[in-house]
Design an enzyme around this catalytic site. Structure first.
Site, PDB file in Angstrom:
ATOM      1  N   ASP A 265      20.705  20.126  55.581  1.00 18.81           N
ATOM      2  CA  ASP A 265      22.044  19.603  55.302  1.00 18.81           C
ATOM      3  C   ASP A 265      23.110  20.581  55.811  1.00 18.81           C
ATOM      4  OD1 ASP A 265      24.292  18.378  54.363  1.00 18.81           O
ATOM      5  OD2 ASP A 265      23.896  18.738  52.224  1.00 18.81           O
ATOM      6  N   LYS A 272      29.599  22.517  56.341  1.00 19.39           N
ATOM      7  CA  LYS A 272      29.566  23.511  55.267  1.00 19.39           C
ATOM      8  C   LYS A 272      29.960  24.882  55.813  1.00 19.39           C
ATOM      9  CE  LYS A 272      25.754  21.594  52.518  1.00 19.39           C
ATOM     10  NZ  LYS A 272      26.506  21.395  51.270  1.00 19.39           N
ATOM     11  N   ASP A 342      29.535  15.449  53.798  1.00 26.41           N
ATOM     12  CA  ASP A 342      28.620  16.346  53.082  1.00 26.41           C
ATOM     13  C   ASP A 342      28.132  15.719  51.768  1.00 26.41           C
ATOM     14  OD1 ASP A 342      27.139  18.577  52.658  1.00 26.41           O
ATOM     15  OD2 ASP A 342      28.818  19.871  52.055  1.00 26.41           O
ATOM     16  N   GLU A 344      26.175  13.323  51.406  1.00 27.17           N
ATOM     17  CA  GLU A 344      25.245  12.431  52.099  1.00 27.17           C
ATOM     18  C   GLU A 344      24.079  12.010  51.212  1.00 27.17           C
ATOM     19  OE1 GLU A 344      24.982  15.627  52.141  1.00 27.17           O
ATOM     20  OE2 GLU A 344      22.844  15.841  51.741  1.00 27.17           O
ATOM     21  N   ARG A 346      23.907  11.005  48.120  1.00 25.15           N
ATOM     22  CA  ARG A 346      24.119   9.761  47.364  1.00 25.15           C
ATOM     23  C   ARG A 346      24.046   8.541  48.283  1.00 25.15           C
ATOM     24  NH1 ARG A 346      29.813  11.972  45.344  1.00 25.15           N
ATOM     25  NH2 ARG A 346      28.621  13.884  45.653  1.00 25.15           N
TER      26      ARG A 346
HETATM   27  N1  BES Z   1      22.882  19.243  49.236  1.00 23.44           N
HETATM   28  C1  BES Z   1      24.182  19.380  48.717  1.00 23.44           C
HETATM   29  C2  BES Z   1      24.206  19.852  47.266  1.00 23.44           C
HETATM   30  C3  BES Z   1      23.701  21.230  46.996  1.00 23.44           C
HETATM   31  C4  BES Z   1      24.586  22.278  46.853  1.00 23.44           C
HETATM   32  C5  BES Z   1      22.367  21.471  46.817  1.00 23.44           C
HETATM   33  C6  BES Z   1      24.129  23.539  46.555  1.00 23.44           C
HETATM   34  C7  BES Z   1      21.905  22.733  46.527  1.00 23.44           C
HETATM   35  C8  BES Z   1      22.798  23.763  46.391  1.00 23.44           C
HETATM   36  C9  BES Z   1      24.920  18.055  48.795  1.00 23.44           C
HETATM   37  O1  BES Z   1      24.559  17.226  49.840  1.00 23.44           O
HETATM   38  C10 BES Z   1      26.367  18.370  48.969  1.00 23.44           C
HETATM   39  O2  BES Z   1      26.693  18.936  49.975  1.00 23.44           O
HETATM   40  N2  BES Z   1      27.190  18.027  47.990  1.00 23.44           N
HETATM   41  C11 BES Z   1      28.579  18.295  48.049  1.00 23.44           C
HETATM   42  C12 BES Z   1      29.324  17.078  47.579  1.00 23.44           C
HETATM   43  C13 BES Z   1      30.797  17.168  47.773  1.00 23.44           C
HETATM   44  C14 BES Z   1      31.143  17.115  49.240  1.00 23.44           C
HETATM   45  C15 BES Z   1      31.423  16.033  47.035  1.00 23.44           C
HETATM   46  C16 BES Z   1      28.850  19.487  47.131  1.00 23.44           C
HETATM   47  O3  BES Z   1      28.224  19.565  46.083  1.00 23.44           O
HETATM   48  O4  BES Z   1      29.635  20.335  47.502  1.00 23.44           O
HETATM   49 ZN    ZN Z   2      22.672  17.481  50.582  1.00 29.44          ZN
HETATM   50 MN    MN Z   3      25.641  17.679  51.600  1.00 31.00          MN
END
Ligand code: BES
Ligand code: ZN
Ligand code: MN
Length: 491
Positions: A265, A272, A342, A344, A346
């Site tokens: 990701d 990110k 990001d 993604e 959901r």
């Molecule tokens: N895979 C990440 C969530 C994640 C963060 C997993 C840290 C493990 C450790 C997910 O896809 C993500 O990026 N979520 C974002 C959502 C936001 C853009 C609403 C997040 O949590 O920052």
């Molecule tokens: Zn993710």
């Molecule tokens: Mn993500």
């Protein structure tokens, strides 16, 4: 790792190390009493001075040829009234990691020294075996230098003949479960360049057995899954929608298990920050946990039919990548406005959950490294739990207490709905910073129809930054033990 059940007297044990537990201020009796006799009161001496059985404190006793084994490791278990199955795993983990570093790699464990009231002996032995196999796991596949640091032999000593069969069953179950967790750790630790969606699909196919079938849906088979395919567009690796079906001859219920498998990701166009981005190879932890659950379930011969759904893709930012502002049409027919690429997980889960509901199952559980917000809320002591069915959530909490893979429930009140309302589509994929783990779960709830459903957010629990008593740094393999325990108890 194989496990041997010893069928000999305590005095006949020949391994490098024998591990015995003792409670704080406990009595030196039984096997430990025998050690004390062989060593001319050395154990009692130590008890007068530096060691009282304090939790996780270790007393190492060389046997100087007076016993057939080389060393006795006495591990403090702390207060008897605070003892639990998970404390057994932790104590064994501490003892085994110490032994492996300092004392030797052939280990015998004296299971009856880990007494726990009102608990089946089988469950105690299971926890002992889990603690040993989980704590000695290492991910060394990419090290060129071959080190001789594997656990060589694990033997289980049980004093009493009375509950021998029960203990033996526990040892077998513990071995199946812990080896499945380590299998999941291997996959979750594997780097993104190797562990592609295609590789996961191949791994899933390898699980095919008498009662397990596997089907891989390709892009062309799932045109309706616009949310999943939208995420996949940024990558040149073809996405795979993995379906595993464990169907025992007789079963009580059909349960659908869904796991997020983003093999890497990057955040996509909403990229990110680069610090710690390497960690995002473990964004497949939920998906590979489902592979481990199916594997364990078939070996344990569980009496539930399990459908495992694992949408697998990368989230990259190639020239065809989906973009903020895009609108995707999901398999449910609902349109989704993309605010942030990001978010993604959901999206791929939305289509997988729609697919899950089509089976009209007794219940659906999804497991995913879904949100950083969940890590902010709970740290790494518990996974987030969300759902639409109290009984289901309560059973998952119970399984969490028993396995030490704890879950903590967060609410899904309607108050959160407005955060994910879109001006131009049916729903949007981000609901702002506030309650980020909840709005993500709320989003998912829109795709499960009327099925009883629970969502487990493992973003904080799927990876250890530091070593834990029975988990080294890196992927934890969380979810396997929790779900297996839940399924074994399901009626
Ligand atoms: N895979 C990440 C969530 C994640 C963060 C997993 C840290 C493990 C450790 C997910 O896809 C993500 O990026 N979520 C974002 C959502 C936001 C853009 C609403 C997040 O949590 O920052
Ligand atoms: Zn993710
Ligand atoms: Mn993500």
């Amino acid at each position: 790792m194989d496990v041997e059940i010893l069928d000999k007297k305590f005095e006949e044990i020949v391994d490098d190390v024998v591990i015995i537990g003792i409670f704080k201020n406990g009595k030196i009796k039984e096997e430990l009493g025998k050690v004390d006799e062989f060593l001319d009161g050395a154990v009692k001496d130590a008890f007068m001075k530096e060691f009282k059985g304090e939790r996780h404190k270790i007393l190492e006793m060389p046997t100087y040829g007076r016993m057939k084994c080389n060393k006795i490791i006495i591990i403090g278990l702390g207060q008897k009234k605070k003892f639990t199955l998970d404390r057994i795993r932790q104590a064994i983990g501490k003892g085994c990691t110490y032994a492996m570093k300092k004392s030797g790699k052939k280990i015998t464990i004296i299971t009856n020294s880990f007494q726990l009231e009102k608990t089946n002996f089988g469950d105690i032995v299971q926890a002992v075996v889990e603690g040993a196999i989980l704590s000695t796991y290492k991910f060394r596949r990419f090290k060129s230098k071959k080190e001789d640091n594997e656990l060589k032999k694990l033997s289980i000593f049980m004093r009493s003949r009375k509950n021998f069969l029960e203990g033996e069953k526990g040892a077998i179950n513990g071995k199946i479960i812990a080896n499945s967790v380590n299998y999941v750790r291997n996959l979750a630790n594997s780097p993104g360049n190797e562990a592609t969606p295609e590789m996961l699909a191949k791994e899933a196919q390898k699980l095919t057995a008498k009662n397990v079938s596997c089907q891989i849906l390709e892009e062309k088979d799932i045109n309706e899954m616009g949310a999943f395919l939208g995420v996949a567009k940024g990558s040149s690796q073809p996405p795979k929608f993995i379906i595993l079906d464990y169907k025992p001859q007789k079963f009580q219920n059909t349960v659908v298990l869904v796991g997020k498998a983003i093999t890497f990701d990057s955040g996509g166009i909403s990229i990110k920050p680069s610090s710690k981005m390497d960690r995002m190879k473990y964004d497949k932890a939920g998906g590979v946990a489902i592979l481990g659950v199916i594997h364990a379930a078939s070996k344990l011969k569980l009496h539930q039919r399990l459908i495992g759904l694992v949408p697998a893709t990368e989230n990259l930012s190639g020239g065809s990548a989906f973009k903020p502002g895009d609108i995707l049409k999901s398999a449910s027919g609902k349109t989704i406005e993309i605010i942030n690429t990001d978010a993604e997980g959901r999206l791929i889960l939305a289509d997988a959950l729609t697919h899950a509901a089509n089976y009209k199952p007794k219940l659906i559980i999804d497991i995913a490294t879904l949100t950083g917000a969940c890590v902010i809320a709970l740290g790494n002591a518990a996974s987030g739990l969300f759902g639409n069915n109290k009984k289901l959530n309560d059973s998952l909490k119970k399984a969490g207490e028993i396995t030490g893979e704890r879950v903590w429930e967060l609410p899904l009140w309607e108050d959160y709905e407005e955060q994910i309302e879109s001006d131009i589509a049916d729903i949007k994929n981000v609901g702002g910073h506030e309650g980020g783990a909840i709005t993500a779960a709320y989003f998912l709830s829109k795709f499960v129809g009327k099925s009883p459903w629970a969502h487990i957010d493992i973003a904080g629990t799927a990876w250890n930054e530091k070593q834990k008593p029975y988990g080294p740094k890196g992927a934890t393999g969380t979810g396997v033990r929790l779900l297996i325990e839940f399924l074994r108890r399901l009626k």
